[in-house]
Design a protein around this motif. Structure first.
Motif, PDB file in Angstrom:
ATOM      1  N   VAL A   1       0.839  -1.145  -0.061  1.00  0.00           N
ATOM      2  CA  VAL A   1       0.022   0.030  -0.053  1.00  0.00           C
ATOM      3  C   VAL A   1       0.862   1.319   0.108  1.00  0.00           C
ATOM      4  CG1 VAL A   1      -1.466   1.344   1.369  1.00  0.00           C
ATOM      5  CG2 VAL A   1      -1.960  -1.091   1.010  1.00  0.00           C
ATOM      6  N   LEU A   2       2.028   1.209   0.913  1.00  0.00           N
ATOM      7  CA  LEU A   2       2.644   2.378   1.037  1.00  0.00           C
ATOM      8  C   LEU A   2       3.547   2.568  -0.333  1.00  0.00           C
ATOM      9  CD1 LEU A   2       4.190   2.055   4.481  1.00  0.00           C
ATOM     10  CD2 LEU A   2       2.580   3.567   3.857  1.00  0.00           C
ATOM     11  N   THR A   3       4.077   1.564  -1.073  1.00  0.00           N
ATOM     12  CA  THR A   3       4.453   1.548  -2.192  1.00  0.00           C
ATOM     13  C   THR A   3       3.739   1.994  -3.401  1.00  0.00           C
ATOM     14  OG1 THR A   3       6.141  -0.253  -1.756  1.00  0.00           O
ATOM     15  CG2 THR A   3       5.693   0.366  -4.055  1.00  0.00           C
ATOM     16  N   ILE A   4       2.680   1.719  -3.548  1.00  0.00           N
ATOM     17  CA  ILE A   4       1.712   2.238  -4.547  1.00  0.00           C
ATOM     18  C   ILE A   4       1.253   3.695  -4.285  1.00  0.00           C
ATOM     19  CG2 ILE A   4      -0.506   2.098  -5.595  1.00  0.00           C
ATOM     20  CD1 ILE A   4       1.593  -0.084  -6.493  1.00  0.00           C
ATOM     21  N   ALA A   5       1.007   4.117  -3.050  1.00  0.00           N
ATOM     22  CA  ALA A   5       0.766   5.385  -2.472  1.00  0.00           C
ATOM     23  C   ALA A   5       1.733   6.251  -2.796  1.00  0.00           C
ATOM     24  CB  ALA A   5       0.418   5.469  -1.071  1.00  0.00           C
ATOM     25  N   PHE A   6       3.043   5.995  -2.312  1.00  0.00           N
ATOM     26  CA  PHE A   6       4.286   7.066  -2.799  1.00  0.00           C
ATOM     27  C   PHE A   6       4.541   7.033  -4.230  1.00  0.00           C
ATOM     28  CE2 PHE A   6       4.885   6.653   2.150  1.00  0.00           C
ATOM     29  CZ  PHE A   6       4.750   8.017   2.188  1.00  0.00           C
ATOM     30  N   LEU A   7       4.436   5.996  -4.680  1.00  0.00           N
ATOM     31  CA  LEU A   7       4.679   5.981  -6.456  1.00  0.00           C
ATOM     32  C   LEU A   7       3.696   7.011  -6.857  1.00  0.00           C
ATOM     33  CD1 LEU A   7       6.045   4.885  -8.749  1.00  0.00           C
ATOM     34  CD2 LEU A   7       4.598   2.822  -8.926  1.00  0.00           C
ATOM     35  N   GLY A   8       2.471   7.019  -6.405  1.00  0.00           N
ATOM     36  CA  GLY A   8       1.427   7.595  -7.009  1.00  0.00           C
ATOM     37  C   GLY A   8       1.918   9.317  -6.702  1.00  0.00           C
ATOM     38  N   LEU A   9       2.302   9.457  -5.620  1.00  0.00           N
ATOM     39  CA  LEU A   9       2.848  10.938  -5.326  1.00  0.00           C
ATOM     40  C   LEU A   9       4.045  11.253  -6.210  1.00  0.00           C
ATOM     41  CD1 LEU A   9       2.071  10.843  -1.533  1.00  0.00           C
ATOM     42  CD2 LEU A   9       0.739  11.745  -3.092  1.00  0.00           C
ATOM     43  N   VAL A  10       4.874  10.484  -6.605  1.00  0.00           N
ATOM     44  CA  VAL A  10       5.999  10.839  -7.188  1.00  0.00           C
ATOM     45  C   VAL A  10       5.423  11.122  -8.584  1.00  0.00           C
ATOM     46  CG1 VAL A  10       8.178   9.818  -8.374  1.00  0.00           C
ATOM     47  CG2 VAL A  10       7.796   9.264  -5.952  1.00  0.00           C
ATOM     48  N   ILE A  11       4.566  10.312  -9.162  1.00  0.00           N
ATOM     49  CA  ILE A  11       4.140  10.742 -10.527  1.00  0.00           C
ATOM     50  C   ILE A  11       2.964  11.875 -10.577  1.00  0.00           C
ATOM     51  CG2 ILE A  11       2.493   9.700 -12.382  1.00  0.00           C
ATOM     52  CD1 ILE A  11       3.547   6.804 -11.524  1.00  0.00           C
ATOM     53  N   ASN A  12       2.303  11.979  -9.515  1.00  0.00           N
ATOM     54  CA  ASN A  12       1.418  13.096  -9.272  1.00  0.00           C
ATOM     55  C   ASN A  12       1.997  14.013  -8.029  1.00  0.00           C
ATOM     56  OD1 ASN A  12      -0.506  12.281 -11.702  1.00  0.00           O
ATOM     57  ND2 ASN A  12      -0.713  10.526 -10.322  1.00  0.00           N
ATOM     58  N   GLN A  13       2.545  14.778  -8.218  1.00  0.00           N
ATOM     59  CA  GLN A  13       3.208  15.598  -6.933  1.00  0.00           C
ATOM     60  C   GLN A  13       2.415  16.582  -6.382  1.00  0.00           C
ATOM     61  OE1 GLN A  13       7.302  16.548  -6.770  1.00  0.00           O
ATOM     62  NE2 GLN A  13       7.967  14.595  -8.174  1.00  0.00           N
ATOM     63  N   ASP A  14       1.335  16.857  -7.090  1.00  0.00           N
ATOM     64  CA  ASP A  14       0.339  17.952  -6.898  1.00  0.00           C
ATOM     65  C   ASP A  14      -0.732  17.273  -5.827  1.00  0.00           C
ATOM     66  OD1 ASP A  14      -0.505  16.182  -8.782  1.00  0.00           O
ATOM     67  OD2 ASP A  14      -2.500  17.354  -9.013  1.00  0.00           O
ATOM     68  N   LYS A  15      -0.697  16.108  -5.441  1.00  0.00           N
ATOM     69  CA  LYS A  15      -1.435  15.353  -4.439  1.00  0.00           C
ATOM     70  C   LYS A  15      -0.865  15.218  -3.307  1.00  0.00           C
ATOM     71  CE  LYS A  15      -4.064  12.256  -7.444  1.00  0.00           C
ATOM     72  NZ  LYS A  15      -4.495  10.865  -7.647  1.00  0.00           N
ATOM     73  N   GLY A  16      -1.450  15.171  -2.031  1.00  0.00           N
ATOM     74  CA  GLY A  16      -0.842  15.444  -0.689  1.00  0.00           C
ATOM     75  C   GLY A  16      -0.905  13.997  -0.133  1.00  0.00           C
ATOM     76  N   LEU A  17      -0.403  14.066   1.147  1.00  0.00           N
ATOM     77  CA  LEU A  17      -0.070  12.564   1.965  1.00  0.00           C
ATOM     78  C   LEU A  17      -1.486  12.043   2.305  1.00  0.00           C
ATOM     79  CD1 LEU A  17       2.992  13.454   4.321  1.00  0.00           C
ATOM     80  CD2 LEU A  17       3.015  11.886   2.194  1.00  0.00           C
ATOM     81  N   ALA A  18      -2.459  13.291   2.566  1.00  0.00           N
ATOM     82  CA  ALA A  18      -3.798  12.872   3.005  1.00  0.00           C
ATOM     83  C   ALA A  18      -4.464  11.900   2.049  1.00  0.00           C
ATOM     84  CB  ALA A  18      -4.682  14.044   3.199  1.00  0.00           C
ATOM     85  N   SER A  19      -3.946  11.968   0.743  1.00  0.00           N
ATOM     86  CA  SER A  19      -4.480  11.159  -0.200  1.00  0.00           C
ATOM     87  C   SER A  19      -4.398   9.434  -0.002  1.00  0.00           C
ATOM     88  CB  SER A  19      -4.013  11.513  -1.620  1.00  0.00           C
ATOM     89  OG  SER A  19      -2.720  11.176  -1.937  1.00  0.00           O
ATOM     90  N   MET A  20      -3.439   9.220   0.821  1.00  0.00           N
ATOM     91  CA  MET A  20      -3.052   7.768   0.988  1.00  0.00           C
ATOM     92  C   MET A  20      -3.973   7.442   2.142  1.00  0.00           C
ATOM     93  SD  MET A  20       1.052   8.222   1.597  1.00  0.00           S
ATOM     94  CE  MET A  20       1.221   6.670   2.168  1.00  0.00           C
ATOM     95  N   ILE A  21      -4.894   7.896   2.902  1.00  0.00           N
ATOM     96  CA  ILE A  21      -5.161   7.438   4.022  1.00  0.00           C
ATOM     97  C   ILE A  21      -6.546   6.493   3.398  1.00  0.00           C
ATOM     98  CG2 ILE A  21      -6.858   8.032   5.989  1.00  0.00           C
ATOM     99  CD1 ILE A  21      -4.938  10.515   6.239  1.00  0.00           C
ATOM    100  N   PRO A  22      -7.294   6.914   2.755  1.00  0.00           N
ATOM    101  CA  PRO A  22      -8.473   6.263   2.011  1.00  0.00           C
ATOM    102  C   PRO A  22      -8.057   5.064   1.340  1.00  0.00           C
ATOM    103  CG  PRO A  22      -8.870   8.623   1.471  1.00  0.00           C
ATOM    104  CD  PRO A  22      -7.440   8.401   1.862  1.00  0.00           C
ATOM    105  N   LEU A  23      -6.830   5.218   0.795  1.00  0.00           N
ATOM    106  CA  LEU A  23      -6.263   4.060  -0.035  1.00  0.00           C
ATOM    107  C   LEU A  23      -5.937   2.926   0.891  1.00  0.00           C
ATOM    108  CD1 LEU A  23      -5.135   2.370  -2.659  1.00  0.00           C
ATOM    109  CD2 LEU A  23      -3.045   3.788  -2.178  1.00  0.00           C
ATOM    110  N   PHE A  24      -5.370   3.212   2.201  1.00  0.00           N
ATOM    111  CA  PHE A  24      -4.999   2.332   3.068  1.00  0.00           C
ATOM    112  C   PHE A  24      -6.211   1.730   3.656  1.00  0.00           C
ATOM    113  CE2 PHE A  24      -4.288   1.702   7.818  1.00  0.00           C
ATOM    114  CZ  PHE A  24      -3.461   0.908   7.607  1.00  0.00           C
ATOM    115  N   PHE A  25      -7.149   2.374   4.140  1.00  0.00           N
ATOM    116  CA  PHE A  25      -8.057   1.639   4.706  1.00  0.00           C
ATOM    117  C   PHE A  25      -9.057   0.729   3.795  1.00  0.00           C
ATOM    118  CE2 PHE A  25      -7.571   5.088   7.842  1.00  0.00           C
ATOM    119  CZ  PHE A  25      -7.717   4.414   9.139  1.00  0.00           C
TER     120      PHE A  25
END
Length: 492
Positions: free
Chosen positions: A168-192
């Motif tokens: 989950v962390l890998t996919i989330a941070f990979l998404g942030l590397v590709i789309n740097q306009d997104k914030g860390l808060a976008s990871m929370i729904p994905l995690f749950f």
């Protein structure tokens, strides 16, 4: 040499044979077999003496995911729920909070010692944040390391259940590397979403699989392991399709099935034990082929620095913080910290940045490979020594056997009884698997109409049957009488 349809089977079988033979003697020199599998793959690769050209991250990722399915499922089948239940909270803390703290701690360090961006650094930290199930299961079991109460179940549960968090962390941070306009808060729904759906699906498919296995009544015993393989892949793929974590689902499904009464369970366990080893060999050989040693050399310096920080700082800090709420001796915490083996899983996860095409993907992959290699070499070769030094090991003779180990023994029974089944008994008309027979006993034969038959889990008990029962001791025989709804029991 290019891999073609004509030579792929020959090359693959030769590499497999070399790996098995090399693995047989590796521990005489204190080298984990997994390192040899990687090494053989690298030697066979384009930079090695084999000259095999293999540069397909997508195929390597597919092989990795299939292999991890078998490795995690086998680990779940072999996990004793009674041993895991007392340490569930500790295991959950390590596999969630521990992974998160490791990723953040290592990612922060990488940010300050490299030219990576913060998201690229956290992506690297996430990729290597989990303890590798393949490495832990194979090294602990091949060394036959006997550890004090609850320590080994804690280690195996953590390694078997923390890959989903790292994924989950890998996919989330990979998404942030590709789309740097997104914030860390976008990871929370994905995690749950991943964790909740994965957990529910794991239990749901586990219960459904038990019903299918025990009710389908196949004509050939050899088809039952094949059935379980199909159920395993359905569990993973359906869970992933609906947005859950497939790795978590198959581990929970296998954990549930491993502690249930199943038809031909011994056949299923033996097959999965062999397949898990096969998949480990195939996985490490494939990843070895994918790596170019010439590209590893330039990152040795920074790779060693990051690896040492992970082993001696990030992992121990994450373990100690995660276990603060629990009572546990200090030396056990230190040992859990040391068994933070990184192996094939981080290398598989490192293929995701390669396929995404981010700028530093190759450097991340090579650093991750070097971290995994050094972790297995440094930690994997010293597990027994550190266990003795910390006084957490026990003599092999005192090792407590798991139910699976007892179940797979060929001749563990010493007590025998002939037990008649009256016509009014509640077990008449039931399959043996439905009776929930004690795990310490077996029905060796059934005398029926002056003939003897060899039963299996799908055999139906008839009135006037005489069961020839074998058990480890008189206590086990007493449990048999209770399971068969027979009150009379003679200890003689």
């Amino acid at each position: 040499m290019n891999l073609t349809i004509e030579n792929i089977l020959l090359v693959g079988s030769i590499l497999l044979l070399i790996s098995i033979i090399a693995g047989k003697t590796s521990y005489k020199f204190g080298v984990p077999t997994l390192v040899l599998f990687l090494g053989i793959g690298m030697l066979a690769g384009e930079d090695g003496i084999g000259g095999i050209s293999f540069n397909d991250p997508q195929l390597a990722q597919l092989i990795g995911i299939i292999s991890l399915n078998f490795i995690l499922f086998s680990g779940g089948l072999d996990t004793d729920w009674k041993a895991v239940k007392p340490i569930m909270k500790e295991g959950f803390a390590l596999s969630t909070l521990g992974v998160l703290l490791t990723a953040v701690g290592l990612g922060t360090f990488v940010y300050y010692v490299t030219d990576f961006t913060i998201y690229e650094s956290l992506l690297l930290g996430s990729i290597v944040s989990s303890t590798d199930a393949a490495a832990v299961f194979s090294i602990l079991r091949s060394k036959n390391l006997a550890l004090r109460t609850n320590l080994r179940p804690t280690l195996e549960m953590e390694s078997g259940s923390n890959d989903p968090m790292a994924y989950v962390l890998t996919i989330a941070f990979l998404g942030l590397v590709i789309n740097q306009d997104k914030g860390l808060a976008s990871m929370i729904p994905l995690f749950f979403q991943q964790m909740i759906i994965g957990t529910i699906a794991g239990f749901g498919f586990g219960k459904l699989s038990k019903i299918i296995i025990n009710k389908i009544n196949l004509d050939f015993e050899g088809l039952y392991p094949v059935l379980v393989i199909a159920l395993m892949f359905i569990t993973f793929s359906v869970t992933d399709f609906v947005g859950g974590n497939g790795f978590l689902a198959i581990y929970i499904c296998a954990l549930f099935l491993g502690n249930q009464y199943l038809i031909h369970k011994k056949t299923i366990l033996k097959m999965y034990d062999g397949l898990a080893w096969l998949m480990q060999i195939v996985l490490f050989l494939t990843l070895g082929l994918l790596v170019f040693p010439s590209q590893i050399v330039p990152v040795i310096g920074i790779g060693l620095l990051i690896s040492l920080f992970l082993i001696f700082v990030a992992r121990p800090a994450a373990v100690f913080i995660s276990l603060i709420p629990f009572r546990m001796k200090l030396r056990r915490r230190f040992y859990i910290s040391w068994v933070g083996l990184r192996g094939a899983v981080p290398i598989v996860f490192a293929t995701y940045p390669l396929l995404a095409g981010i700028d530093k993907a190759n450097m991340i992959f090579n650093i991750v490979f070097f971290i995994s290699l050094t972790s297995i070499l440094i930690q994997g070769t010293t597990l027994s020594i550190v266990a003795k030094w910390l006084k957490v090991s026990i003599p092999a003779a005192e090792k407590i056997r798991t139910p699976s180990e007892k179940f797979l023994e060929e001749h563990p029974k010493t007590e025998m009884r002939e037990i008649g089944i009256a016509s009014g008994n509640k077990v008449v008309g039931k399959k043996i698997v439905e009776i929930e027979f004690p795990k310490t006993a077996i029905i060796a034969m059934i005398k029926r109409d002056e003939k003897y038959i060899t039963p299996n889990g799908s055999t139906v008990i008839n009135a006037d049957d005489v069961l020839i029962v074998l058990s480890e001791n008189k206590k086990g025989i007493k449990k048999v009488y209770k399971a068969l709804n027979i009150l009379e029991f003679s200890a003689a």
